[in-house]
Design a protein around this motif. Structure first.
Motif, PDB file in Angstrom:
ATOM      1  N   ASP A   1      39.752 -29.763  24.973  1.00  0.00           N
ATOM      2  CA  ASP A   1      39.522 -31.065  24.355  1.00  0.00           C
ATOM      3  C   ASP A   1      38.896 -32.064  25.330  1.00  0.00           C
ATOM      4  O   ASP A   1      38.187 -32.984  24.911  1.00  0.00           O
ATOM      5  CB  ASP A   1      40.827 -31.643  23.806  1.00  0.00           C
ATOM      6  N   SER A   2      39.175 -31.910  26.625  1.00  0.00           N
ATOM      7  CA  SER A   2      38.588 -32.820  27.602  1.00  0.00           C
ATOM      8  C   SER A   2      37.080 -32.616  27.722  1.00  0.00           C
ATOM      9  O   SER A   2      36.349 -33.524  28.127  1.00  0.00           O
ATOM     10  CB  SER A   2      39.253 -32.634  28.968  1.00  0.00           C
ATOM     11  N   PHE A   3      36.601 -31.425  27.376  1.00  0.00           N
ATOM     12  CA  PHE A   3      35.169 -31.142  27.415  1.00  0.00           C
ATOM     13  C   PHE A   3      34.513 -31.344  26.046  1.00  0.00           C
ATOM     14  O   PHE A   3      33.389 -31.824  25.960  1.00  0.00           O
ATOM     15  CB  PHE A   3      34.913 -29.699  27.855  1.00  0.00           C
ATOM     16  N   ALA A   4      35.202 -30.915  25.013  1.00  0.00           N
ATOM     17  CA  ALA A   4      34.637 -30.928  23.663  1.00  0.00           C
ATOM     18  C   ALA A   4      35.694 -31.404  22.683  1.00  0.00           C
ATOM     19  O   ALA A   4      36.383 -30.598  22.056  1.00  0.00           O
ATOM     20  CB  ALA A   4      34.150 -29.532  23.280  1.00  0.00           C
ATOM     21  N   PRO A   5      35.865 -32.724  22.535  1.00  0.00           N
ATOM     22  CA  PRO A   5      36.915 -33.241  21.657  1.00  0.00           C
ATOM     23  C   PRO A   5      36.696 -32.915  20.184  1.00  0.00           C
ATOM     24  O   PRO A   5      37.653 -32.880  19.409  1.00  0.00           O
ATOM     25  CB  PRO A   5      36.878 -34.749  21.912  1.00  0.00           C
ATOM     26  N   GLU A   6      35.433 -32.690  19.772  1.00  0.00           N
ATOM     27  CA  GLU A   6      35.179 -32.359  18.371  1.00  0.00           C
ATOM     28  C   GLU A   6      35.557 -30.899  18.122  1.00  0.00           C
ATOM     29  O   GLU A   6      34.992 -29.990  18.743  1.00  0.00           O
ATOM     30  CB  GLU A   6      33.702 -32.572  18.015  1.00  0.00           C
ATOM     31  N   PRO A   7      36.492 -30.639  17.212  1.00  0.00           N
ATOM     32  CA  PRO A   7      36.987 -29.261  17.014  1.00  0.00           C
ATOM     33  C   PRO A   7      35.946 -28.293  16.494  1.00  0.00           C
ATOM     34  O   PRO A   7      36.119 -27.080  16.626  1.00  0.00           O
ATOM     35  CB  PRO A   7      38.131 -29.444  16.005  1.00  0.00           C
ATOM     36  N   ASP A   8      34.857 -28.794  15.885  1.00  0.00           N
ATOM     37  CA  ASP A   8      33.837 -27.882  15.358  1.00  0.00           C
ATOM     38  C   ASP A   8      32.660 -27.709  16.312  1.00  0.00           C
ATOM     39  O   ASP A   8      31.655 -27.079  15.952  1.00  0.00           O
ATOM     40  CB  ASP A   8      33.349 -28.369  13.999  1.00  0.00           C
ATOM     41  N   SER A   9      32.741 -28.246  17.542  1.00  0.00           N
ATOM     42  CA  SER A   9      31.671 -28.054  18.522  1.00  0.00           C
ATOM     43  C   SER A   9      31.588 -26.575  18.895  1.00  0.00           C
ATOM     44  O   SER A   9      32.573 -25.970  19.299  1.00  0.00           O
ATOM     45  CB  SER A   9      31.948 -28.884  19.783  1.00  0.00           C
TER      46      SER A   9
ATOM     47  N   LEU B   1      27.917 -26.056  24.815  1.00  0.00           N
ATOM     48  CA  LEU B   1      28.662 -25.747  26.025  1.00  0.00           C
ATOM     49  C   LEU B   1      28.783 -24.241  26.222  1.00  0.00           C
ATOM     50  O   LEU B   1      28.756 -23.465  25.264  1.00  0.00           O
ATOM     51  CB  LEU B   1      30.059 -26.364  25.957  1.00  0.00           C
ATOM     52  N   ILE B   2      28.915 -23.847  27.498  1.00  0.00           N
ATOM     53  CA  ILE B   2      29.141 -22.458  27.873  1.00  0.00           C
ATOM     54  C   ILE B   2      30.420 -22.414  28.701  1.00  0.00           C
ATOM     55  O   ILE B   2      30.515 -23.090  29.733  1.00  0.00           O
ATOM     56  CB  ILE B   2      27.968 -21.908  28.707  1.00  0.00           C
ATOM     57  N   ALA B   3      31.399 -21.653  28.271  1.00  0.00           N
ATOM     58  CA  ALA B   3      32.677 -21.565  28.980  1.00  0.00           C
ATOM     59  C   ALA B   3      32.742 -20.285  29.794  1.00  0.00           C
ATOM     60  O   ALA B   3      32.475 -19.200  29.291  1.00  0.00           O
ATOM     61  CB  ALA B   3      33.840 -21.613  27.988  1.00  0.00           C
ATOM     62  N   THR B   4      33.078 -20.431  31.076  1.00  0.00           N
ATOM     63  CA  THR B   4      33.325 -19.270  31.924  1.00  0.00           C
ATOM     64  C   THR B   4      34.817 -19.206  32.249  1.00  0.00           C
ATOM     65  O   THR B   4      35.551 -20.171  32.038  1.00  0.00           O
ATOM     66  CB  THR B   4      32.506 -19.324  33.223  1.00  0.00           C
TER      67      THR B   4
ATOM     68  N   SER C   1      35.112 -28.295  37.422  1.00  0.00           N
ATOM     69  CA  SER C   1      35.602 -28.009  36.068  1.00  0.00           C
ATOM     70  C   SER C   1      34.471 -28.091  35.047  1.00  0.00           C
ATOM     71  O   SER C   1      34.506 -27.429  34.006  1.00  0.00           O
ATOM     72  CB  SER C   1      36.729 -28.975  35.691  1.00  0.00           C
ATOM     73  N   ARG C   2      33.455 -28.910  35.368  1.00  0.00           N
ATOM     74  CA  ARG C   2      32.258 -28.958  34.523  1.00  0.00           C
ATOM     75  C   ARG C   2      31.045 -29.139  35.407  1.00  0.00           C
ATOM     76  O   ARG C   2      31.037 -29.958  36.325  1.00  0.00           O
ATOM     77  CB  ARG C   2      32.342 -30.099  33.507  1.00  0.00           C
ATOM     78  N   ASN C   3      30.018 -28.358  35.128  1.00  0.00           N
ATOM     79  CA  ASN C   3      28.755 -28.463  35.852  1.00  0.00           C
ATOM     80  C   ASN C   3      27.642 -28.369  34.824  1.00  0.00           C
ATOM     81  O   ASN C   3      27.273 -27.289  34.385  1.00  0.00           O
ATOM     82  CB  ASN C   3      28.637 -27.344  36.890  1.00  0.00           C
ATOM     83  N   GLY C   4      27.141 -29.536  34.403  1.00  0.00           N
ATOM     84  CA  GLY C   4      26.178 -29.548  33.307  1.00  0.00           C
ATOM     85  C   GLY C   4      26.842 -29.102  32.020  1.00  0.00           C
ATOM     86  O   GLY C   4      27.860 -29.651  31.607  1.00  0.00           O
ATOM     87  N   ARG C   5      26.310 -28.073  31.396  1.00  0.00           N
ATOM     88  CA  ARG C   5      26.899 -27.574  30.149  1.00  0.00           C
ATOM     89  C   ARG C   5      27.906 -26.454  30.401  1.00  0.00           C
ATOM     90  O   ARG C   5      28.510 -25.939  29.452  1.00  0.00           O
ATOM     91  CB  ARG C   5      25.795 -27.107  29.191  1.00  0.00           C
ATOM     92  N   ILE C   6      28.085 -26.065  31.667  1.00  0.00           N
ATOM     93  CA  ILE C   6      29.058 -25.029  32.017  1.00  0.00           C
ATOM     94  C   ILE C   6      30.439 -25.664  32.154  1.00  0.00           C
ATOM     95  O   ILE C   6      30.624 -26.603  32.932  1.00  0.00           O
ATOM     96  CB  ILE C   6      28.696 -24.325  33.341  1.00  0.00           C
TER      97      ILE C   6
END
Length: 337
Positions: free
Chosen positions: A40-48, A142-145, A174-179
């Motif tokens: 949620d800290s990266f993508a608060p919208e649940p449908d992202s 976003l891309i999650a690793t 914890s975040r680098n651009g879209r990663i």
């Protein structure tokens, strides 16, 4: 026809992945709550929509299982097969079968041309390039690793052993651009536990036991005796260093505008009155502007800075640098025959 392990039937008798057809996705609330807070800290919208980088190891499978439960319908998994190991295609198929059983779309990504040169570096570059392309194609912002807390601690200690500065000691962001890296609050043991609860036997990378790698040596050192390091404290330190690194970068961006002047092919830089770290970063900014491929670090840039501070002239790469009240950085004149 598929066997219970997800391989093409008939399956080999020693297969260690007999239970991929019985994936138990539900995880303890404590794990899910912690993961949801991070996501949620990266993508608060649940449908992202989020693309997950899944290799089949315990860390990435833990990411897959938690994300499938936390954001059903909003995630896509991708496995990169670099074509460097004969097992890679089978591992990608293994991940695809797990994804099919938990209703997560899956992509297998392969580079268009063979990877050559520095294999480790080129494979990493190809991996992120393929993930970026897949994310664009799937509409994922976003891309999650699956980097986790033990990775963070090992990286901090590796950088400390190498004498890194603030940027290096910031370790894994914890975040680098879209990663994004929502697993940094989890330990390696918790990732293994998540897989065990789902009755999955992850892929094991043999390089993870090769002590010739710095990371493996540090991991084994940490495992040998009790130590005071914790994941929460390590992440807090890395976060503070991220903030310091970002603040310095912001300051230097302003100083570049104020203190670096173009003079034909050369640059003139007024670094007077600044702390050493800002002078060092201004010098790096000059070098990067004239030769982006030249990336001096450590002793090389320290030596050059000392020469300029002493009012002397020195070379780095194909650049001639002169010290004094104002520095001059310019392409070196061609050598006479």
């Amino acid at each position: 026809m598929l066997s219970g392990c997800g391989h093409r039937a008939p399956c080999r008798p020693d297969c260690r992945r007999q239970n991929t057809g019985q994936v138990q996705i539900s995880q303890p609330p404590e794990y899910l709550d912690r993961f949801r807070r991070a996501l949620d800290s990266f993508a608060p919208e649940p449908d992202s929509k989020i693309l997950l980088a899944i290799s089949g190891g315990p860390d990435s499978l833990a990411l897959l299982l938690l994300a499938a439960e936390a954001r059903p319908g909003a995630i896509i998994a991708a496995t990169v097969d670099h074509g460097l190991r004969p097992e890679a295609a089978e591992e990608a198929d293994f991940v695809a079968q797990i994804c099919a059983r938990i209703a997560v779309p899956h992509l297998t990504l392969r580079p268009e041309t063979a990877i050559t040169g520095n294999l480790q570096s080129q494979a990493r570059a190809a991996r992120y390039r393929l993930l970026e392309q897949a994310a664009d194609g799937q509409g994922c912002a976003l891309i999650a690793t699956a980097h986790h807390g033990d990775d963070q601690l090992e990286t901090v200690l590796m950088r400390l052993a190498r004498g890194s500065g603030i940027d290096g000691m910031a370790a894994i962001r914890s975040r680098n651009g879209r990663i994004i890296r929502p697993m940094l609050a989890f330990s390696k043991a918790e990732c293994e536990d998540i897989c065990a609860r789902a009755r999955l036997d992850p892929v094991r990378d043999p390089s993870n036991t090769n002590v010739e790698f710095d990371r493996v040596a540090i991991r084994q050192w940490l495992a040998q005796a009790p130590h005071p390091f914790t994941i929460a404290r390590t992440n807090r330190t890395a976060s503070a260093l991220h903030d310091a690194s970002d603040a310095l970068a912001w300051m230097v961006q302003n100083l570049v505008q104020e203190r670096i002047v173009e003079d034909g092919d050369a640059l003139s830089c007024d670094a007077s009155g600044l702390p050493r770290e800002l002078r060092r970063r201004l010098l790096l900014a000059c070098i990067t502007r004239l030769d982006p491929a030249l990336q001096p670090r450590g002793e090389a840039i320290d030596h050059l800075l000392a020469e300029l501070d002493a009012g002397r002239t020195a070379m780095i790469g194909n650049l001639l640098c002169s010290g004094g009240d104002r520095w001059t950085v310019a392409p070196a004149p061609p050598r006479s025959a």
